[in-house]
Design a protein around this motif. Sequence first.
Motif, PDB file in Angstrom:
ATOM      1  N   SER A 126       0.814  -1.224   0.000  1.00 60.21           N
ATOM      2  CA  SER A 126       0.000   0.000   0.000  1.00 60.21           C
ATOM      3  C   SER A 126       0.842   1.265   0.000  1.00 60.21           C
ATOM      4  CB  SER A 126      -0.945   0.011   1.203  1.00 60.21           C
ATOM      5  OG  SER A 126      -1.856  -1.044   1.066  1.00 60.21           O
ATOM      6  N   GLY A 152       5.272   2.211   0.787  1.00 60.25           N
ATOM      7  CA  GLY A 152       6.578   2.036   0.153  1.00 60.25           C
ATOM      8  C   GLY A 152       7.146   0.625   0.237  1.00 60.25           C
ATOM      9  N   GLY A 183       0.084 -11.222  10.728  1.00 58.42           N
ATOM     10  CA  GLY A 183      -0.529  -9.984  10.250  1.00 58.42           C
ATOM     11  C   GLY A 183      -1.916 -10.242   9.704  1.00 58.42           C
ATOM     12  N   HIS A 201      -6.308 -12.087  11.559  1.00 57.65           N
ATOM     13  CA  HIS A 201      -4.857 -12.213  11.736  1.00 57.65           C
ATOM     14  C   HIS A 201      -4.438 -13.668  11.573  1.00 57.65           C
ATOM     15  CE1 HIS A 201      -3.915  -8.113  12.642  1.00 57.65           C
ATOM     16  NE2 HIS A 201      -2.705  -8.426  13.058  1.00 57.65           N
ATOM     17  N   GLY A 222      -0.460  -5.304   1.893  1.00 55.70           N
ATOM     18  CA  GLY A 222      -1.548  -4.402   1.518  1.00 55.70           C
ATOM     19  C   GLY A 222      -2.480  -4.102   2.687  1.00 55.70           C
ATOM     20  N   SER A 223      -2.970  -2.864   2.732  1.00 57.94           N
ATOM     21  CA  SER A 223      -3.897  -2.446   3.797  1.00 57.94           C
ATOM     22  C   SER A 223      -5.294  -2.967   3.507  1.00 57.94           C
ATOM     23  CB  SER A 223      -3.969  -0.920   3.853  1.00 57.94           C
ATOM     24  OG  SER A 223      -2.724  -0.412   4.219  1.00 57.94           O
ATOM     25  N   SER A 243      -9.573  -6.162  11.734  1.00 53.93           N
ATOM     26  CA  SER A 243      -9.101  -7.539  11.602  1.00 53.93           C
ATOM     27  C   SER A 243      -9.437  -8.313  12.877  1.00 53.93           C
ATOM     28  CB  SER A 243      -7.588  -7.511  11.382  1.00 53.93           C
ATOM     29  OG  SER A 243      -7.070  -8.804  11.458  1.00 53.93           O
ATOM     30  N   ILE A 294       0.318   3.268  11.121  1.00 55.45           N
ATOM     31  CA  ILE A 294      -0.440   4.458  11.528  1.00 55.45           C
ATOM     32  C   ILE A 294      -1.890   4.155  11.160  1.00 55.45           C
ATOM     33  CG2 ILE A 294      -0.856   6.903  11.067  1.00 55.45           C
ATOM     34  CD1 ILE A 294       2.075   7.264  10.434  1.00 55.45           C
ATOM     35  N   HIS A 338      -5.951   5.216  10.738  1.00 57.19           N
ATOM     36  CA  HIS A 338      -7.045   6.187  10.604  1.00 57.19           C
ATOM     37  C   HIS A 338      -8.236   5.781  11.469  1.00 57.19           C
ATOM     38  CE1 HIS A 338      -9.491   8.885   7.944  1.00 57.19           C
ATOM     39  NE2 HIS A 338     -10.453   8.088   8.339  1.00 57.19           N
ATOM     40  N   ARG A 353      -6.234  -0.775  -2.048  1.00 62.01           N
ATOM     41  CA  ARG A 353      -5.321   0.311  -2.429  1.00 62.01           C
ATOM     42  C   ARG A 353      -4.567  -0.074  -3.703  1.00 62.01           C
ATOM     43  NH1 ARG A 353      -3.095   3.464   1.758  1.00 62.01           N
ATOM     44  NH2 ARG A 353      -1.767   4.344   0.160  1.00 62.01           N
ATOM     45  N   PHE A 373     -15.385   5.127   4.600  1.00 62.87           N
ATOM     46  CA  PHE A 373     -14.204   4.948   5.456  1.00 62.87           C
ATOM     47  C   PHE A 373     -13.499   6.287   5.669  1.00 62.87           C
ATOM     48  CE2 PHE A 373      -9.480   3.789   5.140  1.00 62.87           C
ATOM     49  CZ  PHE A 373      -9.322   3.690   6.514  1.00 62.87           C
ATOM     50  N   TRP A 412       2.343  11.052   3.345  1.00 63.12           N
ATOM     51  CA  TRP A 412       1.496  11.928   2.518  1.00 63.12           C
ATOM     52  C   TRP A 412       2.144  13.281   2.232  1.00 63.12           C
ATOM     53  CZ3 TRP A 412      -1.204   8.879   0.037  1.00 63.12           C
ATOM     54  CH2 TRP A 412      -1.960   7.874   0.605  1.00 63.12           C
TER      55      TRP A 412
HETATM   56  C1  LIG Z   1      -7.119   0.309   8.773  1.00 64.47           C
HETATM   57  C2  LIG Z   1      -5.859   1.025   8.375  1.00 64.47           C
HETATM   58  C3  LIG Z   1      -5.793   2.425   8.442  1.00 64.47           C
HETATM   59  C4  LIG Z   1      -4.632   3.102   8.088  1.00 64.47           C
HETATM   60  N1  LIG Z   1      -4.593   4.463   8.192  1.00 64.47           N
HETATM   61  C5  LIG Z   1      -3.457   5.140   7.880  1.00 64.47           C
HETATM   62  C6  LIG Z   1      -3.389   6.563   8.005  1.00 64.47           C
HETATM   63  O1  LIG Z   1      -4.368   7.214   8.375  1.00 64.47           O
HETATM   64  N2  LIG Z   1      -2.219   7.178   7.705  1.00 64.47           N
HETATM   65  C7  LIG Z   1      -1.106   6.489   7.297  1.00 64.47           C
HETATM   66  O2  LIG Z   1      -0.072   7.100   7.040  1.00 64.47           O
HETATM   67  N3  LIG Z   1      -1.140   5.136   7.157  1.00 64.47           N
HETATM   68  C8  LIG Z   1      -2.295   4.447   7.443  1.00 64.47           C
HETATM   69  N4  LIG Z   1      -2.327   3.067   7.318  1.00 64.47           N
HETATM   70  C9  LIG Z   1      -1.076   2.350   7.003  1.00 64.47           C
HETATM   71  C10 LIG Z   1      -0.755   2.247   5.520  1.00 64.47           C
HETATM   72  O3  LIG Z   1      -1.926   2.096   4.750  1.00 64.47           O
HETATM   73  C11 LIG Z   1       0.164   1.039   5.246  1.00 64.47           C
HETATM   74  O4  LIG Z   1      -0.428  -0.130   5.769  1.00 64.47           O
HETATM   75  C12 LIG Z   1       1.505   1.150   5.910  1.00 64.47           C
HETATM   76  O5  LIG Z   1       2.120   2.332   5.490  1.00 64.47           O
HETATM   77  C13 LIG Z   1       2.401  -0.042   5.556  1.00 64.47           C
HETATM   78  O6  LIG Z   1       2.605  -0.036   4.206  1.00 64.47           O
HETATM   79  P1  LIG Z   1       3.687  -0.971   3.505  1.00 64.47           P
HETATM   80  O7  LIG Z   1       3.746  -0.581   2.068  1.00 64.47           O
HETATM   81  O8  LIG Z   1       4.976  -0.955   4.266  1.00 64.47           O
HETATM   82  O9  LIG Z   1       3.133  -2.439   3.711  1.00 64.47           O
HETATM   83  P2  LIG Z   1       1.760  -3.130   3.281  1.00 64.47           P
HETATM   84  O10 LIG Z   1       2.109  -4.434   2.670  1.00 64.47           O
HETATM   85  O11 LIG Z   1       0.911  -2.223   2.520  1.00 64.47           O
HETATM   86  O12 LIG Z   1       1.057  -3.329   4.694  1.00 64.47           O
HETATM   87  C14 LIG Z   1       0.753  -4.528   5.236  1.00 64.47           C
HETATM   88  C15 LIG Z   1       0.710  -4.378   6.717  1.00 64.47           C
HETATM   89  O13 LIG Z   1      -0.534  -3.834   7.155  1.00 64.47           O
HETATM   90  C16 LIG Z   1      -1.120  -4.687   8.129  1.00 64.47           C
HETATM   91  N5  LIG Z   1      -2.576  -4.590   7.981  1.00 64.47           N
HETATM   92  C17 LIG Z   1      -3.276  -4.566   6.828  1.00 64.47           C
HETATM   93  N6  LIG Z   1      -4.583  -4.483   7.086  1.00 64.47           N
HETATM   94  C18 LIG Z   1      -4.727  -4.474   8.425  1.00 64.47           C
HETATM   95  C19 LIG Z   1      -5.853  -4.440   9.298  1.00 64.47           C
HETATM   96  N7  LIG Z   1      -7.099  -4.377   8.852  1.00 64.47           N
HETATM   97  N8  LIG Z   1      -5.627  -4.459  10.631  1.00 64.47           N
HETATM   98  C20 LIG Z   1      -4.363  -4.541  11.117  1.00 64.47           C
HETATM   99  N9  LIG Z   1      -3.255  -4.561  10.334  1.00 64.47           N
HETATM  100  C21 LIG Z   1      -3.437  -4.535   9.001  1.00 64.47           C
HETATM  101  C22 LIG Z   1      -0.585  -6.071   7.788  1.00 64.47           C
HETATM  102  O14 LIG Z   1      -0.624  -6.926   8.914  1.00 64.47           O
HETATM  103  C23 LIG Z   1       0.825  -5.726   7.391  1.00 64.47           C
HETATM  104  O15 LIG Z   1       1.612  -5.480   8.526  1.00 64.47           O
HETATM  105  C24 LIG Z   1      -3.498   2.372   7.640  1.00 64.47           C
HETATM  106  C25 LIG Z   1      -3.571   0.959   7.545  1.00 64.47           C
HETATM  107  C26 LIG Z   1      -4.723   0.297   7.908  1.00 64.47           C
HETATM  108  C27 LIG Z   1      -4.766  -1.205   7.821  1.00 64.47           C
END
Ligand SMILES: Cc1cc2nc3c(=O)[nH]c(=O)nc-3n(C[C@H](O)[C@H](O)[C@H](O)COP(=O)(O)OP(=O)(O)OC[C@H]3O[C@@H](n4cnc5c(N)ncnc54)[C@H](O)[C@@H]3O)c2cc1C
Length: 318
Positions: free
Chosen positions: A53, A55, A74, A86, A100-101, A106, A154, A156, A185, A219, A249
Amino acid sequence: MYPEIDKSKCVNCGLCKAKCPVLSSLKSDNLKDKIPNAFTVKAKDLDLRLNSSSGGVFALLANYILKKGGVVCGAAMTMDCKSVKHIIIDNHEDLYKLRGSKYVQSNIDTVYKDLLPIIKSGKQVLFSGTPCQIDGLRHYLGKDYDNLLLVEVICHGVPSPELLKKYINWQEYKSGAQIVKIDFRHKKCGWTVFGNRLENSKRKVLYSTLREDPYLLMFLRNYCLRPSCYNCHAKSFKPRADFTLGDFWGVKEVLPEFYDDKGVSLVLIHKEKARNIFEKLKNEMEYKETDCLTALKYNICMLESVKKPQNVICFLKI
Ligand SMILES: Cc1cc2nc3c(=O)[nH]c(=O)nc-3n(C[C@H](O)[C@H](O)[C@H](O)COP(=O)(O)OP(=O)(O)OC[C@H]3O[C@@H](n4cnc5c(N)ncnc54)[C@H](O)[C@@H]3O)c2cc1C
């Protein structure tokens, strides 16, 4: 998914209240707020970044732990795409399930209990989730473990699982086929666009951006979050986790030369353990140390709960 005491089984030991991260955080958690080191990061592997989602930092950390023979826990979609749960994985092939988010709460289910013997065995364990889930695990364990890496996102706020179910049912009704894949995403139109991509059993792809997709709109306009998210106890600089990961952001304004529309992470490093691992992964990322408070001006969800819209109760009744 709300906690409820089964009075017929309760022996009044008080352990549930002592372990509850909300009720006990003020008393037992002596963590002090501390401004962490912050980094702007992009994984060098473009494919990995496009399938994450932000970097792609989570996948780098997960790969690091898996290579050491450890396990990663996760959030993963269930097969029917109607809920998120999870899970624990121990191999690279399954990592795609956690990437991915997923914008829904969860289900933690028995995962804290399942992790305990693995942690005690001395294996490397990465647990990732929302800050409140990290808090929950820490309170359940009651102590820190050197072989446990805590990675929080982080947050939301998390949408209602019931709403996701209704949304998928509606999409299935409209397209006359079962939804088999969802990516909240998808980066087809870029990282900043927020695109929701669904795939159905007839192999048809349904793609909609934030402007068109009712689920993403509900959302991000805060209509469908868990009630506690409007007053989240986990908003602080307390070093609960080793790493905090978010979308950076503000990258276009703060570090324009780093910006591309494929995803940039903001990485907060809270502890020595995280600093050592980050050091080892530096050759797999483009990175730049960044002023934490400047970066967080664009990520206020790190420190503040989102505002509750006035008509949210009417919305949830429908
Ligand atoms: C519900 C939610 C709200 C978010 N809000 C913000 C925000 O307001 N601002 C911001 O900067 N970033 C937010 N994020 C975080 C962002 O979207 C990315 O998840 C984060 O930056 C990690 O990205 P990545 O590319 O490293 O890994 P990615 O592969 O994108 O992230 C995967 C990670 O997210 C975890 N994950 C995914 N979905 C869920 C879930 N439903 N519950 C718990 N863990 C989950 C997984 O366990 C894994 O650790 C949010 C994420 C979630 C899940």
